[in-house]
Write a protein that holds these residues in place. Structure first.
Motif, PDB file in Angstrom:
ATOM      1  N   TRP A 283      33.968  98.621 -35.978  1.00 20.57           N
ATOM      2  CA  TRP A 283      33.808  98.111 -34.622  1.00 20.57           C
ATOM      3  C   TRP A 283      33.922  96.592 -34.604  1.00 20.57           C
ATOM      4  O   TRP A 283      33.350  95.908 -35.435  1.00 20.57           O
ATOM      5  CB  TRP A 283      32.454  98.531 -34.066  1.00 20.57           C
ATOM      6  N   GLU A 284      34.685  96.083 -33.685  1.00 19.88           N
ATOM      7  CA  GLU A 284      34.842  94.633 -33.531  1.00 19.88           C
ATOM      8  C   GLU A 284      35.010  94.309 -32.061  1.00 19.88           C
ATOM      9  O   GLU A 284      35.930  94.801 -31.405  1.00 19.88           O
ATOM     10  CB  GLU A 284      36.067  94.144 -34.317  1.00 19.88           C
ATOM     11  N   ASN A 285      34.097  93.490 -31.526  1.00 11.88           N
ATOM     12  CA  ASN A 285      34.123  93.104 -30.106  1.00 11.88           C
ATOM     13  C   ASN A 285      34.124  94.318 -29.181  1.00 11.88           C
ATOM     14  O   ASN A 285      34.862  94.369 -28.178  1.00 11.88           O
ATOM     15  CB  ASN A 285      35.335  92.211 -29.814  1.00 11.88           C
ATOM     16  N   GLY A 286      33.322  95.311 -29.543  1.00 13.13           N
ATOM     17  CA  GLY A 286      33.179  96.467 -28.677  1.00 13.13           C
ATOM     18  C   GLY A 286      34.293  97.489 -28.762  1.00 13.13           C
ATOM     19  O   GLY A 286      34.331  98.429 -27.960  1.00 13.13           O
ATOM     20  N   ARG A 287      35.202  97.347 -29.715  1.00 19.62           N
ATOM     21  CA  ARG A 287      36.263  98.347 -29.852  1.00 19.62           C
ATOM     22  C   ARG A 287      36.527  98.616 -31.334  1.00 19.62           C
ATOM     23  O   ARG A 287      36.235  97.797 -32.196  1.00 19.62           O
ATOM     24  CB  ARG A 287      37.556  97.870 -29.167  1.00 19.62           C
ATOM     25  N   GLN A 288      37.094  99.766 -31.594  1.00 22.35           N
ATOM     26  CA  GLN A 288      37.401 100.158 -32.962  1.00 22.35           C
ATOM     27  C   GLN A 288      38.741  99.563 -33.400  1.00 22.35           C
ATOM     28  O   GLN A 288      39.721  99.596 -32.652  1.00 22.35           O
ATOM     29  CB  GLN A 288      37.461 101.683 -33.101  1.00 22.35           C
TER      30      GLN A 288
END
Length: 247
Positions: free
Chosen positions: A110-115
């Motif tokens: 997960w990065e900045n709310g997305r995969q």
């Protein structure tokens, strides 16, 4: 009339006896409640009986045959280094190759709310070389020198030390006897301060033997003093809890 007198005397004697036995029983019960609980500590420093230097060779990538080849080159280069520095070839223990297959080349996180997908190595292999250190006290210095030499040669490895210590069963009787002795000393001191005498043991509970040292995992076992500063030493510690009767 005579019968009444005899009956009265019998009752009087019976009540007197009952009172006497009741008094003695209460006194015995009270004496049994007079106890003191003390703890006895015993510690012993243990020197390692042997030491081994473990050299782990981790490597990872996507091409398994190429990884195995690179691992063999690294292993042989380190063996050459060891033999040149006084280690006998047939005394170098070589473990089997361990191969782990992730069965994929990508993972998600997960990065900045997305995969997002990230590249990972599919294969990882590891192997270990082990040599015995004849001088236990200088093992740490040998390990440090190895790390510097191998890094300077571009040979990536993880080096650790495995110390072996005396079996706890061989020192357990001494520790228990010492902790019991120290508990009795503490009990006698309390009895003297209380104008009493220390009696027999009512109950005794022996604690577990704990180990403190740089290579131990028990951080609460340092006891009354510090952990041994020498890496090849450990401190064995036991605390016995003993309940004594007070007379």
């Amino acid at each position: 009339m005579a019968k009444s007198v005899i009956l009265g005397l019998s009752i009087l004697i019976g009540l007197s006896s009952l009172g006497l036995f009741t008094y003695k029983g209460l006194k015995t019960f009270s004496d049994k409640d007079r106890v003191v609980t003390v703890k006895g500590l015993a510690e012993m420093n243990m020197v390692a009986t042997s030491a081994y230097i473990d050299i782990d060779l981790p490597i990872s990538g996507d091409n398994l045959p190429e990884l195995i080849k690179r691992g063999e080159i690294t292993k042989n280069s380190i063996i050459t280094y060891l033999t040149k520095n006084g280690y006998v070839r047939n005394e170098i223990k070589i473990s089997n190759i361990n191969i782990k297959d992730q069965k994929r080349y990508y993972d998600t996180r997960w990065e900045n709310g997305r995969q997002v997908r990230e590249k990972i190595d599919r294969y990882s292999i590891s192997q270990r070389l082990t040599v015995k250190s004849n001088d236990i006290k200088s093992t740490e210095d040998k390990k440090s020198q190895m790390e510097l030499d191998l890094i300077s040669r571009g040979l990536t490895s993880n080096i650790t030390i495995d110390y072996n210590y005396p079996d706890l069963n061989s020192i357990k009787p001494h520790l228990i006897a010492e902790s019991t002795k120290n508990a009795r000393v503490a009990g006698e001191q309390f009895a003297n301060d209380s104008k009493a005498e220390l009696g027999k043991i009512k109950t005794a509970s022996q604690g577990q033997i704990t180990i403190a040292g740089n290579y131990s995992s028990d951080d609460e076992a340092s006891g009354s003093g510090e952990k041994p500063k020498e890496p090849y030493m450990q401190k064995a510690r036991v605390v016995s809890t003993i309940v004594f009767f007070l007379e």
